[in-house]
Motif scaffolding. Sequence first.
Motif, PDB file in Angstrom:
ATOM      1  N   MET A 142      13.224   6.013  -7.658  1.00  0.00           N
ATOM      2  CA  MET A 142      12.275   6.794  -6.566  1.00  0.00           C
ATOM      3  C   MET A 142      10.932   6.836  -7.030  1.00  0.00           C
ATOM      4  SD  MET A 142      14.598  10.052  -5.777  1.00  0.00           S
ATOM      5  CE  MET A 142      14.904  10.692  -7.358  1.00  0.00           C
ATOM      6  N   THR A 143      10.653   6.813  -8.501  1.00  0.00           N
ATOM      7  CA  THR A 143       9.167   6.841  -8.782  1.00  0.00           C
ATOM      8  C   THR A 143       8.370   5.381  -8.389  1.00  0.00           C
ATOM      9  OG1 THR A 143       9.895   8.625 -10.621  1.00  0.00           O
ATOM     10  CG2 THR A 143       7.858   6.910 -10.960  1.00  0.00           C
ATOM     11  N   ALA A 144       9.262   4.513  -8.565  1.00  0.00           N
ATOM     12  CA  ALA A 144       8.505   3.084  -8.148  1.00  0.00           C
ATOM     13  C   ALA A 144       8.509   3.017  -6.561  1.00  0.00           C
ATOM     14  CB  ALA A 144       9.351   2.080  -8.678  1.00  0.00           C
ATOM     15  N   LEU A 145       9.417   3.675  -5.869  1.00  0.00           N
ATOM     16  CA  LEU A 145       8.998   3.439  -4.547  1.00  0.00           C
ATOM     17  C   LEU A 145       8.188   4.461  -3.928  1.00  0.00           C
ATOM     18  CD1 LEU A 145      12.954   3.208  -3.145  1.00  0.00           C
ATOM     19  CD2 LEU A 145      10.953   1.456  -2.691  1.00  0.00           C
ATOM     20  N   ARG A 146       8.149   5.814  -4.472  1.00  0.00           N
ATOM     21  CA  ARG A 146       7.106   6.603  -4.158  1.00  0.00           C
ATOM     22  C   ARG A 146       5.755   6.114  -4.522  1.00  0.00           C
ATOM     23  NH1 ARG A 146       9.261  10.934  -6.272  1.00  0.00           N
ATOM     24  NH2 ARG A 146       9.848  11.799  -4.198  1.00  0.00           N
ATOM     25  N   ARG A 147       5.489   5.459  -5.550  1.00  0.00           N
ATOM     26  CA  ARG A 147       4.419   4.861  -5.847  1.00  0.00           C
ATOM     27  C   ARG A 147       3.914   3.794  -4.809  1.00  0.00           C
ATOM     28  NH1 ARG A 147       5.204   2.546 -10.530  1.00  0.00           N
ATOM     29  NH2 ARG A 147       5.498   4.380 -11.603  1.00  0.00           N
ATOM     30  N   THR A 148       4.850   3.167  -4.303  1.00  0.00           N
ATOM     31  CA  THR A 148       4.685   1.935  -3.451  1.00  0.00           C
ATOM     32  C   THR A 148       4.231   2.712  -2.266  1.00  0.00           C
ATOM     33  OG1 THR A 148       6.108   0.450  -4.640  1.00  0.00           O
ATOM     34  CG2 THR A 148       5.631   0.022  -2.245  1.00  0.00           C
ATOM     35  N   VAL A 149       4.799   3.403  -1.864  1.00  0.00           N
ATOM     36  CA  VAL A 149       4.490   4.366  -0.524  1.00  0.00           C
ATOM     37  C   VAL A 149       3.237   4.710  -0.399  1.00  0.00           C
ATOM     38  CG1 VAL A 149       5.024   5.828   1.223  1.00  0.00           C
ATOM     39  CG2 VAL A 149       6.922   4.391   0.264  1.00  0.00           C
ATOM     40  N   GLU A 150       2.922   5.431  -1.612  1.00  0.00           N
ATOM     41  CA  GLU A 150       1.632   6.364  -1.613  1.00  0.00           C
ATOM     42  C   GLU A 150       0.450   5.494  -1.848  1.00  0.00           C
ATOM     43  OE1 GLU A 150       2.547   9.553  -4.019  1.00  0.00           O
ATOM     44  OE2 GLU A 150       3.760  10.293  -2.763  1.00  0.00           O
ATOM     45  N   THR A 151       0.636   4.067  -2.247  1.00  0.00           N
ATOM     46  CA  THR A 151      -0.524   3.059  -2.584  1.00  0.00           C
ATOM     47  C   THR A 151      -0.565   2.083  -1.480  1.00  0.00           C
ATOM     48  OG1 THR A 151       0.658   1.978  -4.226  1.00  0.00           O
ATOM     49  CG2 THR A 151      -0.556   3.686  -5.070  1.00  0.00           C
ATOM     50  N   THR A 152       0.183   2.042  -0.385  1.00  0.00           N
ATOM     51  CA  THR A 152       0.118   0.840   0.245  1.00  0.00           C
ATOM     52  C   THR A 152      -0.702   1.514   1.569  1.00  0.00           C
ATOM     53  OG1 THR A 152       2.488   0.287   0.134  1.00  0.00           O
ATOM     54  CG2 THR A 152       1.549  -0.492   2.044  1.00  0.00           C
ATOM     55  N   PRO A 153      -1.745   0.726   1.829  1.00  0.00           N
ATOM     56  CA  PRO A 153      -2.821   1.056   2.837  1.00  0.00           C
ATOM     57  C   PRO A 153      -2.173   1.298   4.036  1.00  0.00           C
ATOM     58  CG  PRO A 153      -3.490  -0.926   1.708  1.00  0.00           C
ATOM     59  CD  PRO A 153      -2.131  -0.785   1.256  1.00  0.00           C
ATOM     60  N   THR A 154      -2.330   2.445   4.666  1.00  0.00           N
ATOM     61  CA  THR A 154      -1.913   2.729   6.063  1.00  0.00           C
ATOM     62  C   THR A 154      -2.338   2.307   7.256  1.00  0.00           C
ATOM     63  OG1 THR A 154      -2.971   4.888   6.026  1.00  0.00           O
ATOM     64  CG2 THR A 154      -0.950   4.899   4.698  1.00  0.00           C
ATOM     65  N   MET A 155      -1.910   2.805   8.439  1.00  0.00           N
ATOM     66  CA  MET A 155      -2.777   2.521   9.492  1.00  0.00           C
ATOM     67  C   MET A 155      -3.659   3.854   9.679  1.00  0.00           C
ATOM     68  SD  MET A 155       0.594   3.600  10.588  1.00  0.00           S
ATOM     69  CE  MET A 155       1.323   5.043  10.426  1.00  0.00           C
ATOM     70  N   THR A 156      -4.571   3.915  10.512  1.00  0.00           N
ATOM     71  CA  THR A 156      -5.426   4.906  10.763  1.00  0.00           C
ATOM     72  C   THR A 156      -4.782   6.390  11.418  1.00  0.00           C
ATOM     73  OG1 THR A 156      -7.321   3.475  10.485  1.00  0.00           O
ATOM     74  CG2 THR A 156      -7.972   5.415  11.273  1.00  0.00           C
ATOM     75  N   VAL A 157      -4.535   7.237  11.038  1.00  0.00           N
ATOM     76  CA  VAL A 157      -4.144   8.482  11.659  1.00  0.00           C
ATOM     77  C   VAL A 157      -5.427   9.510  11.858  1.00  0.00           C
ATOM     78  CG1 VAL A 157      -2.736  10.483  11.421  1.00  0.00           C
ATOM     79  CG2 VAL A 157      -1.988   8.278  10.602  1.00  0.00           C
ATOM     80  N   LYS A 158      -5.572   9.532  13.000  1.00  0.00           N
ATOM     81  CA  LYS A 158      -6.692  10.304  13.648  1.00  0.00           C
ATOM     82  C   LYS A 158      -6.515  11.898  13.492  1.00  0.00           C
ATOM     83  CE  LYS A 158      -6.217   8.354  17.837  1.00  0.00           C
ATOM     84  NZ  LYS A 158      -6.384   7.750  19.082  1.00  0.00           N
ATOM     85  N   SER A 159      -5.567  12.453  13.614  1.00  0.00           N
ATOM     86  CA  SER A 159      -5.455  13.743  13.490  1.00  0.00           C
ATOM     87  C   SER A 159      -3.971  14.115  13.180  1.00  0.00           C
ATOM     88  CB  SER A 159      -5.594  14.589  14.757  1.00  0.00           C
ATOM     89  OG  SER A 159      -4.679  13.935  15.897  1.00  0.00           O
ATOM     90  N   GLY A 160      -3.551  15.286  12.609  1.00  0.00           N
ATOM     91  CA  GLY A 160      -2.266  15.475  12.203  1.00  0.00           C
ATOM     92  C   GLY A 160      -1.540  14.826  11.367  1.00  0.00           C
ATOM     93  N   GLU A 161      -0.553  14.582  11.713  1.00  0.00           N
ATOM     94  CA  GLU A 161       0.416  13.594  10.697  1.00  0.00           C
ATOM     95  C   GLU A 161       1.392  12.776  11.644  1.00  0.00           C
ATOM     96  OE1 GLU A 161       1.099  16.928   8.509  1.00  0.00           O
ATOM     97  OE2 GLU A 161       2.503  17.382   9.883  1.00  0.00           O
TER      98      GLU A 161
END
Length: 171
Positions: A104-123
């Motif tokens: 879980m720690t490794a996957l969480r780090r991966t998700v949180e450090t992978t560059p995302t698409m641009t979200v304009k508002s909200g989530e």
Amino acid sequence: MTTPIRILATTLALAATSTAHAVQPLAQHDVVLLQKGEIIEQRVDGGADAMAAYLKTLGAAETETMRANPSQIPSAGFIVVAVRPGNQTRTWFDFKPALAEATMTALRRTVETTPTMTVKSGEIVFALRVSVWSDKPPTAYAPAPQEWKDATKGMKPKPDVDTLVDMVWPQ
């Protein structure tokens, strides 16, 4: 009604599933949109194409993370992802059996450090329905992370996903 983003996301998820017979570190079965496609389409700069590119990048990164964590017992479930403007990302897990803490720690780090698409508002909020070190998909079709269950215990009616995410991940 099926939206273009749902079709694209499902197609991408199915294409990412390996046809090889060997057990893969991570097999992505579906992408579960936890908001209406129209909402995601409005909030993501670049719409379905940007989300598809992000899902492809994220899936590859998660597979490499699992390859680096071979001690995880076979499991199936959901990796739930919320993305906010500014590349802010949060993830929750719903696996049976539960993932090991190191996984879980490794996957969480991966998700949180992978560059995302641009979200304009909200989530935007979605879940990846996956198997790790197994070829059996999860039996459930929607996620229910324990943190979400705890946050909404006794609430009637249950909040919509935007309200729920704000409860467990305050802005």
